[in-house]
Design a protein around this motif. Structure first.
Motif, PDB file in Angstrom:
ATOM      1  N   CYS A   1      44.247 -38.452  41.819  1.00  0.00           N
ATOM      2  CA  CYS A   1      43.824 -39.737  41.269  1.00  0.00           C
ATOM      3  C   CYS A   1      42.374 -39.727  40.820  1.00  0.00           C
ATOM      4  CB  CYS A   1      44.022 -40.859  42.287  1.00  0.00           C
ATOM      5  SG  CYS A   1      43.104 -40.647  43.827  1.00  0.00           S
ATOM      6  N   ILE A   2      42.042 -40.737  40.031  1.00  0.00           N
ATOM      7  CA  ILE A   2      40.657 -40.999  39.633  1.00  0.00           C
ATOM      8  C   ILE A   2      40.265 -42.333  40.240  1.00  0.00           C
ATOM      9  CG2 ILE A   2      39.182 -41.664  37.691  1.00  0.00           C
ATOM     10  CD1 ILE A   2      40.560 -39.538  36.038  1.00  0.00           C
ATOM     11  N   ILE A   3      39.114 -42.363  40.921  1.00  0.00           N
ATOM     12  CA  ILE A   3      38.637 -43.570  41.579  1.00  0.00           C
ATOM     13  C   ILE A   3      37.301 -43.965  40.964  1.00  0.00           C
ATOM     14  CG2 ILE A   3      37.982 -44.643  43.760  1.00  0.00           C
ATOM     15  CD1 ILE A   3      39.688 -42.534  45.183  1.00  0.00           C
ATOM     16  N   MET A   4      37.251 -45.168  40.423  1.00  0.00           N
ATOM     17  CA  MET A   4      36.042 -45.659  39.779  1.00  0.00           C
ATOM     18  C   MET A   4      35.185 -46.414  40.789  1.00  0.00           C
ATOM     19  SD  MET A   4      36.599 -44.568  36.723  1.00  0.00           S
ATOM     20  CE  MET A   4      35.140 -45.309  35.984  1.00  0.00           C
ATOM     21  N   GLY A   5      33.942 -45.959  40.981  1.00  0.00           N
ATOM     22  CA  GLY A   5      32.992 -46.661  41.816  1.00  0.00           C
ATOM     23  C   GLY A   5      33.427 -46.819  43.260  1.00  0.00           C
ATOM     24  N   ARG A   6      33.099 -47.968  43.856  1.00  0.00           N
ATOM     25  CA  ARG A   6      33.458 -48.317  45.235  1.00  0.00           C
ATOM     26  C   ARG A   6      32.884 -47.345  46.257  1.00  0.00           C
ATOM     27  NH1 ARG A   6      33.817 -53.189  44.899  1.00  0.00           N
ATOM     28  NH2 ARG A   6      32.491 -52.611  43.155  1.00  0.00           N
ATOM     29  N   CYS A   7      31.816 -46.619  45.913  1.00  0.00           N
ATOM     30  CA  CYS A   7      31.190 -45.646  46.829  1.00  0.00           C
ATOM     31  C   CYS A   7      32.184 -44.571  47.260  1.00  0.00           C
ATOM     32  CB  CYS A   7      30.627 -46.330  48.070  1.00  0.00           C
ATOM     33  SG  CYS A   7      29.458 -47.670  47.749  1.00  0.00           S
ATOM     34  N   ALA A   8      33.213 -44.338  46.459  1.00  0.00           N
ATOM     35  CA  ALA A   8      34.283 -43.413  46.839  1.00  0.00           C
ATOM     36  C   ALA A   8      33.759 -42.012  47.120  1.00  0.00           C
ATOM     37  CB  ALA A   8      35.345 -43.372  45.748  1.00  0.00           C
ATOM     38  N   ASP A   9      32.749 -41.582  46.351  1.00  0.00           N
ATOM     39  CA  ASP A   9      32.214 -40.235  46.552  1.00  0.00           C
ATOM     40  C   ASP A   9      31.662 -40.056  47.953  1.00  0.00           C
ATOM     41  OD1 ASP A   9      30.287 -42.114  45.812  1.00  0.00           O
ATOM     42  OD2 ASP A   9      28.901 -40.599  45.079  1.00  0.00           O
TER      43      ASP A   9
END
Length: 328
Positions: free
Chosen positions: A230-238
């Protein structure tokens, strides 16, 4: 130690001779790389090989010679010069602690970096790309099209909000009033109706709603990363995945402020003043949110595997750059 010094002197003499040979072939008006006499130059080159912190100076000298050699028109002479150059370079690389020998890898980050691994290590490792972006850099467009290109799932704040609302709907709405210990203290600090404050306190176990939502979302992000590509945009996911030791690729997409202003004016039909105010507000919110929940600086290059100026490539080419990076 003595053997190393002899090797340094031998290589220094070969470099000096190569510089002279290249100059004779080129006949350039720029002159030779080394203008001093042999003895002095050999001593200087030997010292550069010996004093490792100055290894970049030796590399620069060698680069000057090779740059000149590549301009030789005679193919045979050019081949001969480049062969000698490559042989010298190989000998230098065998020396202890010369340039390129001390790597800059962060072992912890490498273990989490799927792009560095080049392939999945097990069935539990998925292709997870975390994208942070400045507003107006077309980051969301890039993320969405990249997900479509790679045929993997895409998650942004709107999707997460919908998922979280569905999860909230499954929870019990209210607990018994007798189970509430410090009711008066809570009600004095919170807004909204008494019933709403009471319900939220119990629902979020005494945490502020925003914090509870973040922690619930963090669990959701970790579960996604463990179960699908998946690709996760923002939300401090990194940082969420980093702290939970889950492999992923982290990207930061931005563009010059003036370009972002033009983009926002076109996309949102804003005038210049509105677009500038909007971008500054969103950048400020992103920065505060990221720093509050991660303790790190939003947009700091060291926190990402790749930082891209989308204005230099456009949406399609930026996607191509990312695909090449991850070997897709």
């Amino acid at each position: 130690m003595e053997d190393n010094q002899k090797k340094y002197t031998e290589l220094a003499n070969r470099i000096y001779d190569l510089d002279g040979a290249v100059y004779e072939c080129v006949g350039s008006s720029l002159g030779r790389t080394f203008t001093g006499g042999r003895e002095r130059t050999v001593r200087t080159l030997s010292m550069l090989m010996y004093t490792k912190p100055d290894g970049h100076l030796l590399r620069s000298e060698l680069a000057l010679i090779s740059n000149m050699a590549r301009t030789i028109k005679n193919k045979e002479e050019k081949s001969r010069m480049m062969t000698e150059y490559n042989e010298i370079l190989m000998e230098i690389e065998k020396l202890p602690d010369v340039f390129g020998k001390v790597d800059i890898l962060d072992d912890e980050r490498v273990r989490l970096n799927l792009a560095a691994k080049r392939e999945k290590l097990s069935e539990n490792d998925h292709l997870v790309i975390c994208i942070s972006r400045t507003q107006g850099s077309a980051g969301n467009d890039i993320g969405f099209e990249l997900a479509d290109n790679l045929k993997i799932n895409y998650y942004d704040v709107e999707i997460f909000d919908q998922v979280m609302k569905r999860l909230e709907a499954d929870k019990d709405a209210v607990n018994d009033a007798e189970n509430f210990v410090d009711f008066n203290k809570y009600t004095k600090k919170s807004g909204g109706s008494l019933k709403t404050r009471f319900r939220e306190f119990n629902r979020y176990h005494g945490l502020p709603k925003q914090d509870a939502v973040f922690f619930n979302m963090s669990d959701l992000i970790c579960n996604l990363a463990k179960t699908e590509d998946c690709i996760i945009m923002g939300r401090c996911a990194d940082m969420i995945l980093k702290n939970n030791h889950i492999p992923h690729i982290s990207l930061f997409i931005s563009a010059p402020f003036s370009v972002r202003v033009e983009h926002i004016m076109a996309v949102r039909n804003m005038n210049l003043k509105q677009a500038v105010r909007f971008l500054k507000k969103m950048d400020r919110q992103h920065r505060k949110y990221y720093q509050f929940y991660t303790g790190e600086k939003w947009g700091k290059p060291e926190n990402y595997d790749l930082c891209i100026n989308s204005a230099n490539y456009g949406i399609k080419e930026t996607i191509d750059v990312i695909r090449r990076m991850i070997g897709k």
